[in-house]
Enzyme design. Structure first.
Site, PDB file in Angstrom:
ATOM      1  N   HIS A  28       0.801  -1.228   0.000  1.00 24.23           N
ATOM      2  CA  HIS A  28       0.000   0.000   0.000  1.00 24.23           C
ATOM      3  C   HIS A  28       0.832   1.276   0.000  1.00 24.23           C
ATOM      4  CE1 HIS A  28      -3.989  -1.674   0.137  1.00 24.23           C
ATOM      5  NE2 HIS A  28      -3.739  -2.387   1.214  1.00 24.23           N
ATOM      6  N   HIS A  82      -6.721  -3.891  -4.923  1.00 26.01           N
ATOM      7  CA  HIS A  82      -6.389  -2.498  -5.223  1.00 26.01           C
ATOM      8  C   HIS A  82      -5.646  -2.388  -6.545  1.00 26.01           C
ATOM      9  CE1 HIS A  82      -7.476  -0.300  -1.448  1.00 26.01           C
ATOM     10  NE2 HIS A  82      -7.518  -1.544  -1.003  1.00 26.01           N
ATOM     11  N   HIS A 196      -4.324  -9.300   2.367  1.00 28.06           N
ATOM     12  CA  HIS A 196      -5.665  -8.726   2.241  1.00 28.06           C
ATOM     13  C   HIS A 196      -6.294  -8.318   3.569  1.00 28.06           C
ATOM     14  CE1 HIS A 196      -9.364  -7.675   0.290  1.00 28.06           C
ATOM     15  NE2 HIS A 196     -10.057  -8.670   0.784  1.00 28.06           N
TER      16      HIS A 196
END
Length: 234
Positions: A28, A82, A196
């Site tokens: 991320h 994502h 996840h």
């Protein structure tokens, strides 16, 4: 709608006979923190390989750096939910994406968005890594079938585009195994590595190991680096 290349949905890697194979949880957009974790684990890019469970972008401050990382010959991610937003940026639910950290992408020029989409379209949905102790599988969220072979067949020889999309969505989004604490595991693998779902520490359910320990949450999380030979943290 932009054109995307045909890529293998399952990518296989032969055993690493000269170094270590390491898996890491969701990134991320925190590549500086990831690099620091790799250095602490004495990761050697000359002989070691890093496998990622996906979700390379969104939420963090360094999302554009992902293109540089994708060019590293030792970095091998699967596609997370994502990342899949990027692949389908012109057809996805943009409001949901922005709510989940995708605002940075909407500010890019169209030419750059297409560049990102083309790069991310090359990510496999699943990776399998040979080790001396047995085959390791890597997906973002879960293998939604009793056996790895069944999932591989569903990805490689789908009966329809609709069926393929359904299977891929479950692989990239499902939390049923961790929510229900299912321990039956996945046949045909020594271990399945997934991310996840952010956790305080890695969780093993049968032969499925959840390793997203929220390294992308600097105040409370850390990156888990899992050695695929020993299944211990590096």
């Amino acid at each position: 709608m932009h054109e995307l290349p045909e890529v293998p949905r399952v990518k296989r890697f032969a055993a690493n006979t000269v170094g270590r194979d390491i898996a890491v949880g969701d990134i991320h957009g925190h590549f500086t923190r990831l690099q620091a974790a790799l250095e602490a684990a004495r990761f050697n890019p000359m002989v070691d390989r890093l496998f990622s469970v996906g979700d390379l972008i969104d939420r963090g401050p360094e999302c554009p750096d992902v293109l540089h990382w994708l060019d590293k010959p030792w970095f091998h991610p699967v596609c997370g939910n994502h990342d899949d937003y990027v692949v389908h940026f012109d057809t996805c639910d943009v409001d949901s994406w922005i709510f989940n950290g995708g605002l940075w992408f909407t500010k890019l020029p169209l030419s750059e968005r297409k560049q990102f989409a083309a790069k991310f379209a090359g990510l496999p949905i699943a990776i399998e890594v040979e080790t001396a102790q047995g085959l390791i599988g890597i997906v973002h969220a879960d293998c939604p079938f009793p056996s790895w072979e069944q999932m591989r067949n569903e990805l490689q020889f789908p009966e329809s585009e609709q069926r393929l999309r359904q299977v891929q969505n479950r692989i990239m989004w499902s939390r049923s195994r961790i929510d229900l604490l299912e321990t039956h595991g996945v046949e045909g693998l020594r271990a399945l590595i997934v991310g996840h779902t952010p956790l305080q520490q890695p969780v093993r359910l049968g032969n499925v190991i959840h390793i997203d320990t929220a390294g992308w949450r600097p105040a409370i999380g850390h990156f888990t680096l899992l050695n695929l030979a020993t299944l211990e943290t590096a």
